[in-house]
Design a protein around this motif. Sequence first.
Motif, PDB file in Angstrom:
ATOM      1  N   ASN A   3      40.581  41.083 -27.326  1.00 23.11           N
ATOM      2  CA  ASN A   3      39.778  41.197 -26.121  1.00 23.11           C
ATOM      3  C   ASN A   3      39.702  42.646 -25.665  1.00 23.11           C
ATOM      4  N   GLU A   4      40.841  43.346 -25.703  1.00 24.73           N
ATOM      5  CA  GLU A   4      40.875  44.749 -25.304  1.00 24.73           C
ATOM      6  C   GLU A   4      40.019  45.599 -26.245  1.00 24.73           C
ATOM      7  N   LYS A   5      40.082  45.288 -27.536  1.00 23.88           N
ATOM      8  CA  LYS A   5      39.269  46.021 -28.515  1.00 23.88           C
ATOM      9  C   LYS A   5      37.785  45.784 -28.259  1.00 23.88           C
ATOM     10  N   TYR A   6      37.433  44.545 -27.921  1.00 25.61           N
ATOM     11  CA  TYR A   6      36.037  44.219 -27.628  1.00 25.61           C
ATOM     12  C   TYR A   6      35.542  44.978 -26.411  1.00 25.61           C
ATOM     13  N   ILE A   7      36.355  45.014 -25.354  1.00 26.58           N
ATOM     14  CA  ILE A   7      35.969  45.701 -24.117  1.00 26.58           C
ATOM     15  C   ILE A   7      35.765  47.195 -24.373  1.00 26.58           C
ATOM     16  N   LYS A   8      36.695  47.787 -25.123  1.00 27.83           N
ATOM     17  CA  LYS A   8      36.562  49.221 -25.434  1.00 27.83           C
ATOM     18  C   LYS A   8      35.303  49.498 -26.243  1.00 27.83           C
ATOM     19  N   THR A 105      34.570  36.569 -15.552  1.00 24.94           N
ATOM     20  CA  THR A 105      35.542  36.042 -16.512  1.00 24.94           C
ATOM     21  C   THR A 105      35.080  36.413 -17.921  1.00 24.94           C
ATOM     22  N   ASP A 106      35.972  36.277 -18.895  1.00 23.04           N
ATOM     23  CA  ASP A 106      35.597  36.598 -20.280  1.00 23.04           C
ATOM     24  C   ASP A 106      34.455  35.702 -20.756  1.00 23.04           C
ATOM     25  N   GLU A 107      34.529  34.412 -20.410  1.00 22.19           N
ATOM     26  CA  GLU A 107      33.476  33.486 -20.818  1.00 22.19           C
ATOM     27  C   GLU A 107      32.132  33.857 -20.164  1.00 22.19           C
ATOM     28  N   GLY A 108      32.184  34.119 -18.861  1.00 19.56           N
ATOM     29  CA  GLY A 108      30.972  34.487 -18.151  1.00 19.56           C
ATOM     30  C   GLY A 108      30.379  35.781 -18.662  1.00 19.56           C
ATOM     31  N   ASP A 109      31.252  36.750 -18.989  1.00 19.47           N
ATOM     32  CA  ASP A 109      30.778  38.030 -19.504  1.00 19.47           C
ATOM     33  C   ASP A 109      30.069  37.844 -20.841  1.00 19.47           C
ATOM     34  N   ALA A 110      30.635  37.015 -21.717  1.00 18.98           N
ATOM     35  CA  ALA A 110      30.017  36.774 -23.025  1.00 18.98           C
ATOM     36  C   ALA A 110      28.660  36.087 -22.875  1.00 18.98           C
ATOM     37  N   VAL A 111      28.597  35.076 -21.998  1.00 18.21           N
ATOM     38  CA  VAL A 111      27.346  34.340 -21.796  1.00 18.21           C
ATOM     39  C   VAL A 111      26.258  35.264 -21.239  1.00 18.21           C
ATOM     40  N   VAL A 112      26.615  36.063 -20.247  1.00 14.61           N
ATOM     41  CA  VAL A 112      25.633  36.964 -19.634  1.00 14.61           C
ATOM     42  C   VAL A 112      25.174  38.020 -20.634  1.00 14.61           C
TER      43      VAL A 112
END
Length: 244
Positions: A3-8, A105-112
């Motif tokens: 998750n951290e790698k994805y955000i970066k 949230t992580d789920e909401g961020d991915a969907v958006v």
Amino acid sequence: MNNEKYIKSIHRLGRLGSIGALGFMVGIPLVICAIYSCFPDFGLVLQSGTGLLAMFIPIAISEVFSYAPVLGSASYITFITGNVMNLKLPVAINAIDIAGVEQSTDEGDAVVTVAVGASSIVTMAIIALGVILLVPLQPIFAIPAVKTATGYMLPALFGGLALGIFNGRSGKYNIKGKLLGAVPAVIIVIILMIMGVPLSTYQGFVIVGMIPVTILTSWLMYKKGIIKVYEQGKTEPEPVASKK
């Protein structure tokens, strides 16, 4: 770790994309001016642009603070491609509502992110088709019925956005009385209008000022039990804040 790698990676790509977009926006006029030797007087540009910058810089700052919690990682592509209020924000809110996930949230961020990305691709495809078919479709656009229908496109988009705000849903939660948090900000704006403050000139500053006011009043009303957050799907739900 993933998750951290994805955000970066998202932030890295977003920053590179933003720098590239700014480079194209500024570079193309500079190249054209250099080719044709038609650089405008810098003092005149500064004089003409000062008023616009004073109005739009606060608006841009307020949009980042108000839209980023909803858009998440999609903020980069949203601000690069534009059409925030009339397209990207309704898409993001509807995607969250349909998927049944929560904002920030992580789920909401991915969907958006997926929804806004798909919206941007569809928008570019439609614009390309519009450019190609503009001349052949010109007689159709001139029909009075079509002109009347196109006049309702933006109100329809804002209407859909308003419905998402009024329905009181946020992912798997229902929020009772959530619009009450905006009442003090609305009252302040009305008072400023009565006092004769030119809000059209200072709208960016007003938006920036009303964001903390709305957050503070909503938090206070939530603590007082005026605004309540419930889990969906329960006949007699327990307030979320009361659960340990």
